[in-house]
Design a protein around this motif. Structure first.
Motif, short mmCIF file in Angstrom:
data_model
loop_
_atom_site.label_atom_id
_atom_site.label_comp_id
_atom_site.label_asym_id
_atom_site.label_seq_id
_atom_site.Cartn_x
_atom_site.Cartn_y
_atom_site.Cartn_z
N ARG A 32 0.84 -1.20 0.00
CA ARG A 32 0.00 0.00 0.00
C ARG A 32 0.88 1.25 0.00
O ARG A 32 0.60 2.21 -0.73
CB ARG A 32 -0.93 0.00 1.20
CG ARG A 32 -1.96 1.11 1.16
CD ARG A 32 -2.96 1.04 2.30
NE ARG A 32 -3.79 -0.15 2.12
CZ ARG A 32 -4.06 -1.01 3.10
NH1 ARG A 32 -3.56 -0.84 4.30
NH2 ARG A 32 -4.84 -2.04 2.88
N HIS A 36 1.07 3.86 -3.15
CA HIS A 36 0.71 5.27 -2.91
C HIS A 36 1.68 6.22 -3.59
O HIS A 36 1.30 7.30 -4.02
CB HIS A 36 0.62 5.54 -1.41
CG HIS A 36 0.10 6.89 -1.07
ND1 HIS A 36 -1.13 7.35 -1.48
CD2 HIS A 36 0.66 7.90 -0.36
CE1 HIS A 36 -1.30 8.59 -1.05
NE2 HIS A 36 -0.22 8.94 -0.36
N ASP A 39 0.46 7.34 -7.00
CA ASP A 39 -0.85 8.00 -7.11
C ASP A 39 -0.80 9.29 -7.92
O ASP A 39 -1.84 9.80 -8.31
CB ASP A 39 -1.43 8.30 -5.73
CG ASP A 39 -1.90 7.05 -5.00
OD1 ASP A 39 -2.01 5.98 -5.63
OD2 ASP A 39 -2.17 7.16 -3.79
#
Length: 175
Positions: A32, A36, A39
């Motif tokens: 995760r 990220h 993103d």
């Protein structure tokens, strides 16, 4: 569609291998964090740093990046909405997703495409950063599989899309 059956079976087997182990929750936490970084916010920071380090080269870097994303995004959306490939948990009850993806379909991986797009441009302007840039992009792609939101072929097509759009943009800009 017979050609797709072995690919679909491989995708499923690879996802099961990546997601069905006793450390999958710990791996998902790390994944995760890596995911990220893909993103989009970090790309703006990279462009700013490139511009601040050398305004002339930084302008070309930013122009290449913007051009590449202007090419990549419509292709990405067209592919997503043409293939309409369901995400791993939708295709097998044995698979879980550790995050909620931002869109419905799986193919191609947009995070991977963007990561490899940036890695390609970074490597053109800062060749000494090539291993770091492509390693980081590869980890973004892997994280998407380990989070259960993409199959390996989604990531492979994302790699091709990102590199191809970056190369096209750099050629158009004249780099």
């Amino acid at each position: 569609m017979r050609v797709m059956n072995p690919i679909a079976r491989f995708d499923l087997a690879f996802s099961l291998f990546c997601l069905q182990h006793r450390f999958n929750h710990q791996v998902a936490l790390m994944s995760r964090a890596v995911s990220h970084t893909g993103d989009g916010h970090l790309y703006v920071v990279i462009a700013l740093v490139a511009y601040l380090m050398d305004a002339d080269a930084g302008k070309v870097f930013v122009l290449c990046g913007l051009s590449a994303f202007l090419i990549e995004l419509p292709i990405y959306w067209a592919l997503k909405n043409s293939f309409k490939r369901r995400r791993p948990p939708e295709l097998s009850s044995q698979l879980i997703s550790f995050i909620t993806p931002s869109d419905r379909y799986s193919l191609p991986s947009g995070h991977t495409a963007a990561g490899f797009l940036m890695a390609t441009i970074i490597s053109q302007f800062y060749p000494q950063l090539t291993p770091i840039a492509f390693g980081w992009a590869g980890l973004i792609g892997l994280s998407r599989i380990l989070l259960g939101v993409h199959f390996i072929t989604d990531v492979v097509i994302g790699v091709a899309l990102g590199i191809g759009c970056a190369e096209l943009a750099m050629n158009l800009v004249g780099v």
